[in-house]
Design a protein around this motif. Structure first.
Motif, PDB file in Angstrom:
ATOM      1  N   LEU A  18      53.140  52.822  71.295  1.00 27.47           N
ATOM      2  CA  LEU A  18      53.588  54.244  71.427  1.00 27.47           C
ATOM      3  C   LEU A  18      55.263  54.397  70.902  1.00 27.47           C
ATOM      4  CD1 LEU A  18      51.929  54.421  74.908  1.00 27.47           C
ATOM      5  CD2 LEU A  18      51.205  55.437  72.983  1.00 27.47           C
ATOM      6  N   LEU A  19      55.466  53.583  70.383  1.00 25.91           N
ATOM      7  CA  LEU A  19      57.008  54.033  69.719  1.00 25.91           C
ATOM      8  C   LEU A  19      58.009  53.691  70.856  1.00 25.91           C
ATOM      9  CD1 LEU A  19      56.434  56.862  67.301  1.00 25.91           C
ATOM     10  CD2 LEU A  19      55.821  54.619  66.889  1.00 25.91           C
ATOM     11  N   LYS A  20      57.478  53.207  71.981  1.00 28.30           N
ATOM     12  CA  LYS A  20      58.483  52.921  72.959  1.00 28.30           C
ATOM     13  C   LYS A  20      59.647  51.935  72.765  1.00 28.30           C
ATOM     14  CE  LYS A  20      56.082  54.232  77.268  1.00 28.30           C
ATOM     15  NZ  LYS A  20      55.259  53.704  78.288  1.00 28.30           N
ATOM     16  N   TYR A  63      66.795  54.406  67.790  1.00 27.82           N
ATOM     17  CA  TYR A  63      66.158  55.643  68.402  1.00 27.82           C
ATOM     18  C   TYR A  63      67.421  56.253  69.238  1.00 27.82           C
ATOM     19  CZ  TYR A  63      63.749  58.607  71.606  1.00 27.82           C
ATOM     20  OH  TYR A  63      63.187  59.899  72.423  1.00 27.82           O
ATOM     21  N   GLY A  66      66.342  62.534  71.813  1.00 26.45           N
ATOM     22  CA  GLY A  66      66.459  63.738  71.585  1.00 26.45           C
ATOM     23  C   GLY A  66      66.541  64.156  70.290  1.00 26.45           C
ATOM     24  N   TYR A  67      66.996  62.792  69.264  1.00 27.18           N
ATOM     25  CA  TYR A  67      67.277  63.189  68.111  1.00 27.18           C
ATOM     26  C   TYR A  67      65.988  62.437  67.190  1.00 27.18           C
ATOM     27  CZ  TYR A  67      72.007  64.595  69.231  1.00 27.18           C
ATOM     28  OH  TYR A  67      72.737  65.340  69.825  1.00 27.18           O
ATOM     29  N   GLY A  68      65.606  61.548  67.494  1.00 24.91           N
ATOM     30  CA  GLY A  68      64.765  60.651  66.857  1.00 24.91           C
ATOM     31  C   GLY A  68      65.097  59.326  66.338  1.00 24.91           C
ATOM     32  N   LYS A 253      58.916  56.154  59.320  1.00 22.98           N
ATOM     33  CA  LYS A 253      58.709  56.680  60.662  1.00 22.98           C
ATOM     34  C   LYS A 253      57.988  55.605  61.838  1.00 22.98           C
ATOM     35  CE  LYS A 253      60.037  61.136  60.225  1.00 22.98           C
ATOM     36  NZ  LYS A 253      59.742  62.451  60.624  1.00 22.98           N
ATOM     37  N   CYS A 259      51.667  56.103  60.188  1.00 24.40           N
ATOM     38  CA  CYS A 259      51.880  57.502  60.288  1.00 24.40           C
ATOM     39  C   CYS A 259      51.788  58.128  58.877  1.00 24.40           C
ATOM     40  CB  CYS A 259      53.324  57.969  60.886  1.00 24.40           C
ATOM     41  SG  CYS A 259      54.557  57.514  59.522  1.00 24.40           S
ATOM     42  N   HIS A 261      53.871  58.468  56.184  1.00 25.36           N
ATOM     43  CA  HIS A 261      54.919  58.853  55.297  1.00 25.36           C
ATOM     44  C   HIS A 261      55.627  57.879  54.267  1.00 25.36           C
ATOM     45  CE1 HIS A 261      55.034  61.250  58.820  1.00 25.36           C
ATOM     46  NE2 HIS A 261      55.693  62.216  58.392  1.00 25.36           N
TER      47      HIS A 261
ATOM     48  N   LEU B  98      53.949  60.775  73.755  1.00 22.33           N
ATOM     49  CA  LEU B  98      53.911  59.308  73.765  1.00 22.33           C
ATOM     50  C   LEU B  98      54.708  58.931  75.097  1.00 22.33           C
ATOM     51  CD1 LEU B  98      54.942  58.783  69.961  1.00 22.33           C
ATOM     52  CD2 LEU B  98      52.623  58.642  71.164  1.00 22.33           C
ATOM     53  N   PHE B  99      55.727  59.484  75.478  1.00 20.99           N
ATOM     54  CA  PHE B  99      56.445  59.294  76.695  1.00 20.99           C
ATOM     55  C   PHE B  99      57.539  60.153  77.050  1.00 20.99           C
ATOM     56  CE2 PHE B  99      58.290  56.711  73.119  1.00 20.99           C
ATOM     57  CZ  PHE B  99      59.562  57.084  73.370  1.00 20.99           C
ATOM     58  N   LEU B 101      61.481  60.583  78.735  1.00 21.15           N
ATOM     59  CA  LEU B 101      62.594  59.849  79.268  1.00 21.15           C
ATOM     60  C   LEU B 101      63.592  60.413  80.198  1.00 21.15           C
ATOM     61  CD1 LEU B 101      63.665  58.075  76.065  1.00 21.15           C
ATOM     62  CD2 LEU B 101      62.605  56.846  77.682  1.00 21.15           C
ATOM     63  N   TRP B 281      50.836  61.546  60.810  1.00 27.21           N
ATOM     64  CA  TRP B 281      51.419  62.252  62.161  1.00 27.21           C
ATOM     65  C   TRP B 281      52.987  62.015  61.932  1.00 27.21           C
ATOM     66  CZ3 TRP B 281      54.219  58.234  64.680  1.00 27.21           C
ATOM     67  CH2 TRP B 281      53.580  56.938  64.725  1.00 27.21           C
ATOM     68  N   ASP B 282      53.686  62.751  62.540  1.00 26.46           N
ATOM     69  CA  ASP B 282      55.018  62.678  62.844  1.00 26.46           C
ATOM     70  C   ASP B 282      55.524  62.559  64.303  1.00 26.46           C
ATOM     71  OD1 ASP B 282      57.694  62.781  62.208  1.00 26.46           O
ATOM     72  OD2 ASP B 282      57.520  65.227  61.606  1.00 26.46           O
ATOM     73  N   THR B 283      56.792  62.495  64.540  1.00 28.23           N
ATOM     74  CA  THR B 283      57.308  62.563  65.885  1.00 28.23           C
ATOM     75  C   THR B 283      57.983  63.839  66.222  1.00 28.23           C
ATOM     76  OG1 THR B 283      58.632  61.026  65.197  1.00 28.23           O
ATOM     77  CG2 THR B 283      56.675  60.140  66.326  1.00 28.23           C
ATOM     78  N   ASP B 285      61.030  65.248  69.228  1.00 37.56           N
ATOM     79  CA  ASP B 285      61.614  64.784  70.427  1.00 37.56           C
ATOM     80  C   ASP B 285      62.038  66.133  70.988  1.00 37.56           C
ATOM     81  OD1 ASP B 285      61.823  62.167  69.952  1.00 37.56           O
ATOM     82  OD2 ASP B 285      63.907  61.880  71.104  1.00 37.56           O
ATOM     83  N   SER B 287      63.962  68.085  74.085  1.00 35.46           N
ATOM     84  CA  SER B 287      65.140  67.776  75.188  1.00 35.46           C
ATOM     85  C   SER B 287      65.383  69.083  75.971  1.00 35.46           C
ATOM     86  CB  SER B 287      66.289  67.478  74.531  1.00 35.46           C
ATOM     87  OG  SER B 287      66.223  66.218  73.759  1.00 35.46           O
ATOM     88  N   THR B 294      63.868  63.930  77.946  1.00 36.87           N
ATOM     89  CA  THR B 294      63.363  64.025  76.655  1.00 36.87           C
ATOM     90  C   THR B 294      62.077  63.741  76.530  1.00 36.87           C
ATOM     91  OG1 THR B 294      64.130  63.986  74.378  1.00 36.87           O
ATOM     92  CG2 THR B 294      64.088  62.005  75.434  1.00 36.87           C
ATOM     93  N   ARG B 296      59.007  62.583  74.159  1.00 35.52           N
ATOM     94  CA  ARG B 296      58.821  61.908  72.729  1.00 35.52           C
ATOM     95  C   ARG B 296      57.277  62.530  72.375  1.00 35.52           C
ATOM     96  NH1 ARG B 296      60.967  60.424  68.287  1.00 35.52           N
ATOM     97  NH2 ARG B 296      60.443  58.469  67.430  1.00 35.52           N
TER      98      ARG B 296
END
Lengths: 290, 373, 163
Positions: A18-20, A63, A66-68, A253, A259, A261, B98-99, B101, B281-283, B285, B287, B294, B296
């Motif tokens: 889950l990209l955690k 990571y 807020g930005y990615g 990504k 994904c 890309h 996904l989650f 924070l 797919w893309d992600t 955020d 906030s 935030t 995700r």
């Protein structure tokens, strides 16, 4: 895909799919050049810090909430276990956010991902490491490995190009590497009269020495256009296509080949790369905008 | 009525008015029933509670850039061809968190992946089963399992239906994915005038049938059903010769047709959204304004979006030519190298829903034409 | 400036001249001299007449162009066994377009350009070999120049395009 001999490693940092991220603290920030710095990170979870392993050429996803995420190659010594170095160029939203981090701040990490420079298969060979710009950090772990096992390798030549002398990274280390019998050729695109070194481009450094194609491997990383010309010079000297290793850059990504890309033809650069034998990517290499 | 012995592989007859009982049984067993409904002038896949909500009496007309629902003049439920939506929206949701924070001393994750309802998909066509199998290969790999997909997929019930009336843009017969069901379903329906023939595909399917008023079908109805399925194969609106794929694409990356397509393609990404196999797919955020929280989120992406191939330093695929080429050479080319199968099932959605009528069954032959080289 | 005569043995030892006949090597020796240079010394200057073709024996020479208001910009360095000053044997570029400056102490082999052109005209076998080498030098310079023009290491964010 048999050309992909490089070993795949599973990510040490389990993101649960889950990209955690796992969290790491900035312990040191080393400015390297204008717009580039190395961030030394330590996992907050000490067990993870002990368990984390990476191979030269692999990358982490960093990571910034807020930005990615941004894919950043690991630039430190694989044997250095307590902190991990990431040399970052501040060019996008995420990396510009990283630029605002201070010592003690926290950043998310997933990784390590991808294939590595197959240094274990290159023992006994002469190596030409041809890098340009921000292409040297992904090779620094390989150089550390080679230095530690110097006797197992033949001639080692580092061809390193940068835009100007002030853009050269890791300058203070280069002399140390020279002492370990690494021939280092540095060149810059432009300079003023104070620069005593070479001016020119990385591929033309091939003009200045002879190589034995039967015992030489080339490892190259940098702008794709530079890689193209380095490969051109290596092939002109009859280095076999499966002895030229290139590190490709694409929009990575997820790190899991999921994904979509970072595809180049059948490959997901994040899992089948970033390090490829040139023979694997050759069919797609000169296709425009592929 | 005497209890009929039912096993996996049995075919039984269910009187049409009892379709409601079948749906009720699914809900009773804890499934959320998702099925076809008329909405926005097309057929959509939405929660349904009974057969009355289904597009009975409708059929559809498809051509490149065209989908129309019209009256079929009969009382069948499955005479339409599926609309823009596909089942991928169930297993691979267009948006999912996904989650979350929360910044509280450090970034702390809040909550976890919610358990998925158990979905029963009603009216899944053979091509759509093929598409689900293809997405299984992408999301349930030996070296990586996508937990979102797995959670939704693992307990899903597939109530499939043989396709007796292929649409104008269909070419599943060319792709070997239809119009006849072969595997991958729990129950498989064939819709006749008065009954559904029900093919029991799994133990879960058998379980659902138990207690329902099913009968042994007579030879005549079985024969009619077989005729109808066989006839459907000849009613494909399109066909595609796949004999030289993926080579014809991967060896023609500089073919002038790519440039020609790019003059028409608007890079709108419609084809990738309606495609039942496209998985990119893309992600993102999101906030809170004060920056302490935030979210995700994972969202569908498309190789036609400019940002898809953006990386520091520029765009790997900076024009429509390269984006369309990426889509088609992946779908009908490198997909095979990645997953062992082509990424197209012949459902025709990309043709139907293309606003400028680009038709891959025309583009592949065009790319096959000799070039000057 | 202190020019020194050149021995035939020196010419023979230069890899670039290995494909010349002994006769031709002697011809080259007769029209050549050694040109020592010191760190920071100008070997030739922008605008000078191009009367010599050089071959680097040792040291390093930088090619510079002076940009008004911005000072000297170093655009290429020449290493041992590489040619320098190829404009000396072309008609189109009769004057030096760059300044050559010693980066450190070193030596150049200086071949008299008018004499070399005359010898090449009289003996096309010699002419072919010489022009072949000069073409290679120009091709290499051109490739390097094109790559420098790309400015491939520049900050991509300054010109990044999202579409």
């Amino acid at each position: 895909m048999t050309a992909l001999a490089a070993v795949r490693t599973s990510a040490a940092v389990n993101d649960g799919g889950l990209l955690k991220p796992s969290w790491a603290e900035v312990v040191k920030i080393q400015p390297e050049a204008e717009g580039i710095a190395t961030y030394w990170l330590r996992f907050q979870d000490s067990n993870l810090s002990k368990a984390y392993r990476f191979l030269p050429g692999q990358f982490n996803m960093l990571y910034m909430p807020g930005y990615g995420e941004a894919a950043i190659s690991i630039s430190s010594d694989p044997e250095q276990r307590d902190v991990i170095g990431h040399t970052v160029r501040f060019v996008g939203n995420v990396t510009r956010a990283i630029n605002r981090l201070k010592i003690g701040d926290v950043v998310g990490i997933r990784g390590p991902f991808g294939t590595h420079w197959p240094v274990e298969n290159l023992e006994g060979k002469d190596l030409i490491i041809a890098v340009g710009g921000i292409g040297i950090p992904p090779l620094r772990p390989a150089i550390y490995h080679i230095l530690r096992n110097r006797a197992k390798f033949g001639k080692i030549t580092l061809l390193y190009g940068a835009r100007t002398p002030s853009d050269l990274l890791f300058s203070s280390e280069l002399d140390e590497w020279r002492k370990s019998d690494i021939d280092i050729q540095i060149t810059v695109d432009r300079a003023d009269s104070n620069w005593q070194g070479q001016v020119g481009v990385v591929p033309t450094l091939f003009y200045k020495f002879r190589l034995d194609p039967t015992r030489t491997a080339v490892l190259t990383c940098g702008p794709e256009i530079m890689i193209r010309f380095v490969v051109f010079e290596a092939l002109a000297r009859r280095v076999p296509t499966n002895q030229i290793y290139v590190s490709m850059e694409r929009n990575m990504k997820c790190g899991q080949g999921s994904c979509g890309h970072c595809q180049i033809g059948p490959y997901f650069v994040c899992k089948d790369g970033p390090v490829f034998p040139f023979s694997a990517v050759e069919p797609y290499f000169n296709v425009e905008d592929f | 009525m005497a209890e009929l012995p039912i096993n996996v592989g049995s075919v039984v007859a269910l009187p049409k008015p009892r379709l409601d009982d079948l749906l009720a049984k699914l809900r009773e067993k804890g499934y959320q029933t998702i099925g076809p409904r008329v909405g926005d002038g097309t057929v959509q896949y939405q929660p349904i509670r009974g057969a009355s909500e289904m597009p009975q009496g409708y059929t559809s007309e498809e051509e490149a850039g065209k989908y129309r629902l019209v009256s079929s003049g009969n009382s069948r439920y499955f005479d339409y061809t599926p609309g823009a939506q596909s089942w991928k929206q169930i297993f691979f949701p267009p948006r999912i968190t996904l989650f979350d924070l929360c910044k509280n001393g450090g970034w702390k994750p809040v909550g976890s992946l919610e358990p998925s309802p158990r979905y029963a998909l009603v009216g899944v066509r053979p091509c759509e089963i093929a598409a689900i199998k293809i997405q299984d290969l992408a999301f349930l790999r030996t070296d990586f399992v996508d937990p979102v997909y797995q959670e939704r997929r693992k307990n899903a019930f597939i109530l499939a239906v043989n396709c007796l009336r292929p649409g104008g843009t269909c070419f599943c017969a060319s792709m070997g994915t239809g119009p006849q069901l072969s595997s991958g379903y729990d129950l498989g329906l064939t819709e006749m005038d008065d009954v559904f023939l029900v093919d029991v595909g799994s133990a879960a399917g058998k379980d659902i049938l138990s207690g329902l008023p099913v009968a042994k079908p007579d030879a005549a109805i079985m024969g009619k059903a077989k005729q109808a399925v066989d006839a459907a194969k000849t009613k494909m609106g399109r066909q595609l010769d796949i004999s030289d794929l993926p080579d014809v694409l991967l060896k023609n990356l500089d073919h002038p047709e790519w440039e020609a397509i790019s003059k028409r393609c608007m890079s709108c990404a419609s084809c990738t959204l309606v495609c039942p196999t496209c998985f990119c797919w893309d992600t993102q955020d999101h906030s809170s304004l004060n920056g302490t929280e935030t979210e995700r989120e994972r969202v569908w992406d498309s190789c036609f979006n400019p940002g898809y191939s953006y990386q520091a330093g520029g765009n790997t695929r900076p024009n429509v030519r390269s984006r369309y080429r990426q889509w088609l050479t992946h779908k009908l080319g490198s997909w095979k190298q990645q997953y062992g199968v082509l990424g197209c099932v012949g459902c025709g959605r990309c043709i139907t829903w293309c606003p400028v009528k680009i038709d891959i069954t025309e583009e592949i032959p065009a790319l096959r034409k000799e070039t000057r080289s | 400036m202190d020019f020194q005569p050149v021995s035939f043995e020196l010419i023979r030892s230069i890899p670039l001249f290995a494909d010349l006949s002994i006769q031709h090597q002697k011809v080259i020796a007769e029209m050549s001299s050694i040109r020592p240079f010191q760190e920071n010394e100008e070997i030739f200057h922008e605008g000078d007449t191009s009367d010599c073709l050089y071959l680097m024996l040792d040291g390093r020479v930088a090619l510079e162009i002076h940009i008004p208001n911005r000072g000297r910009s170093r655009i290429l360095t020449v290493e041992p066994q590489e040619m320098l000053g190829w404009s000396g044997i072309t008609d189109v570029v009769p004057r030096r377009t760059l300044t050559a400056r010693g980066v450190c102490d070193g030596r150049l082999l200086c071949i008299d350009a008018p004499k070399l052109i005359k010898a090449c005209e009289q003996d096309h076998d010699l002419g072919f070999v010489v022009m072949h080498h000069v073409a290679n030098v120009i091709a290499g310079r051109l490739m390097a120049t094109r790559m420098q023009l790309l400015d491939m290491f520049s900050d991509p964010s300054s010109e990044a395009r999202h579409g």
